[in-house]
Design an enzyme around this catalytic site. Structure first.
Site, mmCIF file in Angstrom:
data_model
loop_
_atom_site.group_PDB
_atom_site.id
_atom_site.type_symbol
_atom_site.label_atom_id
_atom_site.label_comp_id
_atom_site.label_asym_id
_atom_site.label_seq_id
_atom_site.Cartn_x
_atom_site.Cartn_y
_atom_site.Cartn_z
ATOM 1 N N ALA A 30 38.800 33.529 59.862
ATOM 2 C CA ALA A 30 37.733 33.254 58.897
ATOM 3 C C ALA A 30 36.988 34.523 58.483
ATOM 4 O O ALA A 30 36.646 34.697 57.305
ATOM 5 C CB ALA A 30 36.750 32.249 59.494
ATOM 6 N N VAL A 31 36.736 35.422 59.446
ATOM 7 C CA VAL A 31 35.990 36.645 59.102
ATOM 8 C C VAL A 31 36.824 37.494 58.155
ATOM 9 O O VAL A 31 36.326 38.014 57.140
ATOM 10 C CB VAL A 31 35.634 37.454 60.386
ATOM 11 C CG1 VAL A 31 34.891 38.734 60.020
ATOM 12 C CG2 VAL A 31 34.805 36.605 61.329
ATOM 13 N N PRO A 175 5.328 22.113 29.641
ATOM 14 C CA PRO A 175 4.053 21.597 29.118
ATOM 15 C C PRO A 175 2.828 22.444 29.444
ATOM 16 O O PRO A 175 1.743 22.146 28.950
ATOM 17 C CB PRO A 175 3.959 20.218 29.780
ATOM 18 C CG PRO A 175 4.755 20.337 31.032
ATOM 19 C CD PRO A 175 5.881 21.271 30.712
ATOM 20 N N ASP A 198 2.570 31.437 22.492
ATOM 21 C CA ASP A 198 1.837 30.364 21.813
ATOM 22 C C ASP A 198 0.662 29.900 22.664
ATOM 23 O O ASP A 198 0.655 30.073 23.878
ATOM 24 C CB ASP A 198 2.765 29.161 21.599
ATOM 25 C CG ASP A 198 3.485 29.234 20.267
ATOM 26 O OD1 ASP A 198 3.281 30.196 19.531
ATOM 27 O OD2 ASP A 198 4.280 28.306 19.993
ATOM 28 N N LYS A 220 -1.231 29.904 18.112
ATOM 29 C CA LYS A 220 -1.032 28.771 17.208
ATOM 30 C C LYS A 220 -1.667 27.500 17.759
ATOM 31 O O LYS A 220 -1.486 27.146 18.900
ATOM 32 C CB LYS A 220 0.459 28.553 16.973
ATOM 33 C CG LYS A 220 1.033 29.609 16.080
ATOM 34 C CD LYS A 220 2.509 29.432 15.911
ATOM 35 C CE LYS A 220 2.824 28.295 15.007
ATOM 36 N NZ LYS A 220 4.258 28.127 14.809
ATOM 37 N N GLY A 251 5.435 26.500 24.019
ATOM 38 C CA GLY A 251 5.167 25.311 24.828
ATOM 39 C C GLY A 251 6.309 24.322 24.699
ATOM 40 O O GLY A 251 6.975 24.255 23.662
ATOM 41 N N GLY A 252 6.548 23.568 25.760
ATOM 42 C CA GLY A 252 7.570 22.519 25.723
ATOM 43 C C GLY A 252 8.943 23.090 25.486
ATOM 44 O O GLY A 252 9.349 24.067 26.113
ATOM 45 N N ASP A 253 9.675 22.495 24.546
ATOM 46 C CA ASP A 253 11.001 22.975 24.165
ATOM 47 C C ASP A 253 10.894 23.664 22.802
ATOM 48 O O ASP A 253 10.213 23.156 21.906
ATOM 49 C CB ASP A 253 11.971 21.791 24.082
ATOM 50 C CG ASP A 253 13.367 22.272 23.727
ATOM 51 O OD1 ASP A 253 14.121 22.600 24.658
ATOM 52 O OD2 ASP A 253 13.684 22.351 22.517
ATOM 53 N N MET A 336 1.110 15.461 18.404
ATOM 54 C CA MET A 336 0.203 15.959 17.359
ATOM 55 C C MET A 336 -0.441 14.800 16.591
ATOM 56 O O MET A 336 -0.527 14.814 15.365
ATOM 57 C CB MET A 336 0.971 16.863 16.373
ATOM 58 C CG MET A 336 1.519 18.106 17.028
ATOM 59 S SD MET A 336 2.516 19.093 15.908
ATOM 60 C CE MET A 336 4.067 18.236 15.962
#
Ligand code: SAM
Length: 406
Positions: A30-31, A175, A198, A220, A251-253, A336
């Site tokens: 294994a090593v 968010p 933003d 914004k 912010g967000g996506d 919004m």
């Protein structure tokens, strides 16, 4: 109390270019298999010497000499690994290597060889090698912590020498809580030369930037545009053309009511490389953080996200199908909407949506000032106003609003 560091005993650190160079691994377990994998990744010409080899070594497809070790196996090699489970054989490999001036790593007794293998972390062009002296577990633990730091953008990995052209990364920051950005988004922020941010982005992340990172606040909000969209497009393109890595932190996506598509097109039109890192939209995060599932068996099989930054009286002009929305049985999510919530709810009721439909407003989702107001379609606007709950907020309308409170 730390031990005094003895550079002679701890070794001289180097990175070896093993491409095309013969490296002999003695042992087939294994090593040995682990070493073979790493050496092949480094491009070495690997020879394994062992009477028997494991399937992992066989599968690696390296040159094999199926016999007990003989010193001449090392002829012409640059590096040797003694990986058998027999200390005498490993000692013989080390001795034969020393005679030939070939560095040798001994798996069973690091001090018995002339080289040691560090624990390694690689990320985005960087290699971090950690040695724990005679305590490899210690090195692995530190390496793992470095891995996490690199993966999450918490270590200062920003490039100080950039070759060639700049680029733009549109990053969805989630968010607002800095813990709700993605790992890739966090990494991009850590690598940025310029951050154009933003108002609703996770601004707490700005504290982690070093002083020489330029921060441009596009500020914004729904009604106060410190910079126009054209100015934002211009500045991201201009800074990238100057060879900088520009992160547009939103912010967000970026592609959900974020005008990220326009920024993308501005970059493409200008011939500036651009990528996007998706973010957790407030349309999904705000309901979840308020304990409202957007879908729930037998209550809502789908959901619709719309912008309330519209004039319901001019629905036809703006492509909003209010009768369709009112008839829709799934959950309705409105962003919004706070300035016009009374108009939106009245429009939905007028078009046949039940006045008693559960509704909620989630303000400042994920932020310390998060507030949730619940009611029904007929009274949610008044309740929010009475409670002093305004933008930024997400409105959720549908039977799912009360489902977890039963
Ligand atoms: C210009 S849109 C940007 C949406 C963003 N791209 C997204 O995917 O979340 C701004 C609106 O997102 C919503 N919003 C953004 N962050 C919010 C938060 N932390 N809590 C509640 N609503 C939020 C509000 O409806 C706000 O008016």
């Amino acid at each position: 109390v730390s031990d005094p560091i003895d550079p002679a005993a701890t070794g001289y650190p180097l990175l070896l270019d093993v491409r095309g160079r013969r490296v002999v691994v003695v042992g087939g377990g294994a090593v040995a298999a682990r070493r073979v994998t790493g050496l092949l990744a480094g491009g070495a010409d690997v020879l394994v010497v062992a009477p028997e080899v494991s399937s992992a070594v066989l599968d690696a497809g390296v040159a094999l000499r199926r016999s007990p070790f003989s010193p001449s196996d090392l002829d012409g090699s640059w590096l040797a690994f003694a990986c058998t489970d027999d200390a005498e054989v490993n000692a013989a490999v080390a001795a034969a290597a020393a005679e030939r001036h070939v560095f040798c790593v001994r798996a069973d007794a690091a001090g018995g060889g002339t080289a040691r293998v560090p624990a390694v972390s690689r990320s985005d062009g960087m290699t971090v090698a950690v040695s724990g002296g005679d305590d490899p577990g210690r090195a692995v633990a530190l390496r793992n912590a470095i891995d996490v730091g690199l993966a999450t953008g918490q270590l200062p990995t920003r490039r100080h020498r950039r070759g060639g052209a700049g680029r733009v990364t549109l990053v969805g920051g989630g968010p607002g809580d800095p813990q709700l950005i993605t790992v890739r988004g966090r990494q991009a922020v850590a690598d940025a030369d310029v951050v154009v941010v933003d108002r609703l982005a996770p601004r707490a992340l700005l504290d982690s930037l070093s002083d020489d990172v330029e921060v441009i606040d596009s500020g914004k909000s729904a009604h106060r545009h410190n910079m126009t969209q054209q100015q934002i497009n211009d500045v991201i393109v201009e800074r990238a053309r100057a060879g900088r890595h520009v992160v547009r932190l939103k912010g967000g996506d970026p592609f959900v009511f974020g005008r990220g598509g326009e920024e993308w097109l501005a970059c493409v039109t200008a011939g500036v490389p651009v990528t996007v890192v998706p973010g957790l939209s407030s349309a999904l995060a705000a309901p979840a953080l308020a304990g409202i599932p957007l879908t729930h068996r037998q209550l809502a099989a789908d959901f619709t996200v719309v912008s309330g930054h519209l004039d319901p009286g001019r629905a036809a002009d703006q492509g909003i199908d209010w009768p369709g929305l009112a008839a829709h049985r799934g959950t309705l999510v409105v962003l919004m909407a706070m300035d016009r919530l009374h108009l939106i709810t009245a429009e939905l009721i007028e078009h046949g949506k039940a006045a008693g439909t559960p509704a909620a407003v989630v303000q400042n989702a994920s932020l310390p000032g998060q507030r949730v107001v619940r009611g029904e379609l007929a009274d949610i606007a008044g309740r929010a106003r009475e409670a002093g709950v305004g933008a930024p907020a997400v409105v959720v309308i549908g039977e799912v609003v009360g489902v977890l409170e039963r």
